[in-house]
Design a protein around this motif. Structure first.
Motif, mmCIF file in Angstrom:
data_model
loop_
_atom_site.group_PDB
_atom_site.id
_atom_site.type_symbol
_atom_site.label_atom_id
_atom_site.label_comp_id
_atom_site.label_asym_id
_atom_site.label_seq_id
_atom_site.Cartn_x
_atom_site.Cartn_y
_atom_site.Cartn_z
ATOM 1 N N LYS A 164 0.844 -1.204 0.000
ATOM 2 C CA LYS A 164 0.000 0.000 0.000
ATOM 3 C C LYS A 164 0.869 1.241 0.000
ATOM 4 O O LYS A 164 1.863 1.296 0.735
ATOM 5 C CB LYS A 164 -0.898 -0.006 1.236
ATOM 6 C CG LYS A 164 -1.957 1.076 1.239
ATOM 7 C CD LYS A 164 -2.953 0.838 2.358
ATOM 8 C CE LYS A 164 -2.408 1.273 3.689
ATOM 9 N NZ LYS A 164 -3.267 0.896 4.820
ATOM 10 N N LYS A 166 0.986 5.710 -0.176
ATOM 11 C CA LYS A 166 0.243 6.918 0.163
ATOM 12 C C LYS A 166 -0.072 7.721 -1.095
ATOM 13 O O LYS A 166 0.747 7.798 -2.025
ATOM 14 C CB LYS A 166 1.054 7.783 1.139
ATOM 15 C CG LYS A 166 1.181 7.165 2.522
ATOM 16 C CD LYS A 166 -0.163 6.983 3.188
ATOM 17 C CE LYS A 166 -0.036 6.345 4.561
ATOM 18 N NZ LYS A 166 -1.366 6.007 5.134
ATOM 19 N N ASP A 194 -3.814 4.942 -0.322
ATOM 20 C CA ASP A 194 -4.407 5.461 0.917
ATOM 21 C C ASP A 194 -4.238 6.980 0.940
ATOM 22 O O ASP A 194 -3.112 7.473 0.992
ATOM 23 C CB ASP A 194 -3.684 4.821 2.115
ATOM 24 C CG ASP A 194 -4.284 5.240 3.452
ATOM 25 O OD1 ASP A 194 -5.263 6.016 3.461
ATOM 26 O OD2 ASP A 194 -3.761 4.785 4.489
ATOM 27 N N ASN A 196 -5.698 8.942 3.290
ATOM 28 C CA ASN A 196 -5.942 9.498 4.639
ATOM 29 C C ASN A 196 -6.884 10.702 4.566
ATOM 30 O O ASN A 196 -6.583 11.785 5.049
ATOM 31 C CB ASN A 196 -4.633 9.860 5.335
ATOM 32 C CG ASN A 196 -3.765 8.633 5.580
ATOM 33 O OD1 ASN A 196 -2.909 8.296 4.740
ATOM 34 N ND2 ASN A 196 -3.991 7.949 6.660
ATOM 35 N N GLU A 220 -8.151 3.622 -0.041
ATOM 36 C CA GLU A 220 -8.434 3.723 1.400
ATOM 37 C C GLU A 220 -8.627 5.174 1.816
ATOM 38 O O GLU A 220 -7.853 6.044 1.415
ATOM 39 C CB GLU A 220 -7.249 3.102 2.135
ATOM 40 C CG GLU A 220 -7.314 3.140 3.648
ATOM 41 C CD GLU A 220 -6.180 2.304 4.245
ATOM 42 O OE1 GLU A 220 -5.812 1.254 3.647
ATOM 43 O OE2 GLU A 220 -5.638 2.696 5.294
ATOM 44 N N GLU A 221 -9.640 5.415 2.625
ATOM 45 C CA GLU A 221 -9.968 6.750 3.117
ATOM 46 C C GLU A 221 -9.819 7.824 2.036
ATOM 47 O O GLU A 221 -9.059 8.777 2.195
ATOM 48 C CB GLU A 221 -9.106 7.101 4.330
ATOM 49 C CG GLU A 221 -9.444 6.263 5.548
ATOM 50 C CD GLU A 221 -8.986 6.915 6.848
ATOM 51 O OE1 GLU A 221 -7.777 7.174 6.991
ATOM 52 O OE2 GLU A 221 -9.848 7.197 7.691
ATOM 53 N N GLU A 246 -10.330 3.014 9.794
ATOM 54 C CA GLU A 246 -9.330 3.149 10.848
ATOM 55 C C GLU A 246 -9.662 4.299 11.806
ATOM 56 O O GLU A 246 -9.129 4.358 12.904
ATOM 57 C CB GLU A 246 -7.931 3.324 10.247
ATOM 58 C CG GLU A 246 -7.692 4.636 9.549
ATOM 59 C CD GLU A 246 -6.302 4.712 8.922
ATOM 60 O OE1 GLU A 246 -6.116 4.078 7.875
ATOM 61 O OE2 GLU A 246 -5.423 5.389 9.472
ATOM 62 N N HIS A 296 -6.548 -2.860 10.310
ATOM 63 C CA HIS A 296 -5.537 -1.808 10.245
ATOM 64 C C HIS A 296 -4.583 -1.995 11.417
ATOM 65 O O HIS A 296 -5.017 -2.334 12.515
ATOM 66 C CB HIS A 296 -6.236 -0.445 10.361
ATOM 67 C CG HIS A 296 -5.310 0.724 10.511
ATOM 68 N ND1 HIS A 296 -4.888 1.217 11.742
ATOM 69 C CD2 HIS A 296 -4.729 1.525 9.581
ATOM 70 C CE1 HIS A 296 -4.104 2.260 11.549
ATOM 71 N NE2 HIS A 296 -3.982 2.463 10.256
HETATM 72 MG MG MG Z 1 -4.809 4.234 6.336
#
Ligand code: MG
Length: 375
Positions: A164, A166, A194, A196, A220-221, A246, A296
């Motif tokens: 994964k 960012k 991800d 965030n 993700e998010e 998460e 997570h």
């Molecule tokens: Mg995350």
């Protein structure tokens, strides 16, 4: 049998090299570890996810209500902690404190009974867990895409079949960097992204459209955890599976994600969402809604082992003879608190963790090293 004492420790380690994601930069790693001692001398360890000094305050607050209770009665102890915090903190850091104590109690229970936690949760349904490598954070360098591609290759060479990275700097940078990583690892390694919660619905939709040809296993998010409706809408707009959770707490929080059709993959953090006691219930609720669960983790080997033990017991929906691999998150960024203070008796070999039958969580904690990292 009684809970004799509950101790909490805030450990801090300054990183050799800072890194960042869409929200802030990490220059240190910090964690609150919890040690529960039973009246027969058995010791169990837990940890809380979130600002460690605040988690410690929560643990110290809760201890007075549960010392003297039976450590084998994890659900009964959980209920006391929940009732003592419900009026002030239905979500958030006090739930992380509950989680830290709860995880330690499952470790105590397993050691007292001489059984692995996965057996106490009902028994393992698989003997192998497939961790995905989490890393690929941002850093200040002249060619970040090139650096990320090289890092991704090291995970692929180590045998990880999924990783994964960012996203969430800018959509343009994301596209460039995801393309570079996909090119470096080839088509056969699963790649997740991800953000965030860096983007609004419009930005997230546009980014999905650009990334869809790159075979992204999940996003993700993508949007704010407060915007349940935007999660659901994005799911309708893209073929990329959507993950989140998460920042969600207890089954009551996850209920919103599930009932709102927000996610394909739920990611409870055992060390903040209510411990193993509550994560088991969240997984059951996920099954009701046909949502996959991939825990997570962001912490020491205590958190990782808790995730392995839970993941070993999870059902896949729908069931079939040849089940899909069950993943957990395995953070590969620099963390001496994970690698020095705690020793996992599980090992990762060719990207696979074999589920073993060590009593409790099967983690050794070096109390001398705790002293080194407690400021
Ligand atoms: Mg995350």
């Amino acid at each position: 049998m009684e809970i004799k004492s509950i101790e909490s420790f805030v450990l801090t380690n300054t990183l050799d090299e800072s890194f960042f994601f869409s929200q802030w930069e990490y220059a240190t790693r910090q964690i609150c570890l919890v040690k529960v001692t039973a009246s027969d001398g058995t010791v169990g360890w837990g940890e809380g996810y979130g600002p460690a000094t605040v988690v410690k305050s929560g643990v110290d607050f809760l201890a007075q209500f549960i010392v003297g209770m039976n450590p084998l009665e994890t659900d009964a102890v959980w209920s006391v902690m929940y009732r003592r915090t419900l009026d002030y903190a239905r979500r958030g850091i006090l739930v992380s404190a509950i989680s830290a104590i709860d995880v330690a109690l499952w470790d105590v229970k397993g050691k007292i009974l001489g059984q692995p936690v996965h057996r106490l949760l009902g028994g393992k349904k698989r003997t192998e867990i497939h961790p995905y490598a989490t890393g690929l954070y941002f850093s200040r360098c002249p060619d970040l895409a090139k650096k990320l591609a090289a890092e991704a290759q090291t995970y692929a060479e180590a045998g990880y079949t999924a990783m994964k990275m960012k996203v969430g700097l800018t959509p343009e940078a994301d596209l460039r960097q995801v393309q570079a990583v996909r090119e470096a690892i080839g088509p056969d390694v699963r790649l997740m992204i991800d953000a965030n919660h860096a983007y609004n619905l419009t930005e997230a939709t546009a980014l999905c459209r650009q990334l869809e040809p790159l075979d992204i296993a999940w996003f993700e998010e993508p949007v704010s955890p407060e915007q349940y409706g935007h999660y659901a809408e994005l799911r309708q707009r893209t073929s990329i599976p959507i993950a989140g959770g998460e920042c969600e707490y207890m089954r009551y929080g996850f209920q919103h994600l599930f009932a709102g059709n927000c996610v394909d993959i739920a990611q409870p953090d055992i060390c903040s969402t209510g411990g193993l006691t509550e994560a088991r219930k969240i997984a059951d609720l996920a099954m009701v809604y046909g949502v996959d669960v991939v825990p997570h983790t962001w912490g020491t080997n205590i958190a990782i082992s808790a995730a392995i033990n839970l993941a070993a017991t999870l059902d896949k929906v729908p069931g079939r003879m040849y089940m899909p691999q069950q993943m957990i998150e395995l953070d590969r960024t620099e963390n001496a608190l994970r690698d020095e203070v705690t020793k996992l008796r599980y090992t990762v070999d060719k990207g696979v963790i074999a589920v073993t039958d060590e009593p409790g969580l099967g983690v050794e904690v070096d109390e001398e090293l705790i002293k080194k990292y407690v400021l």
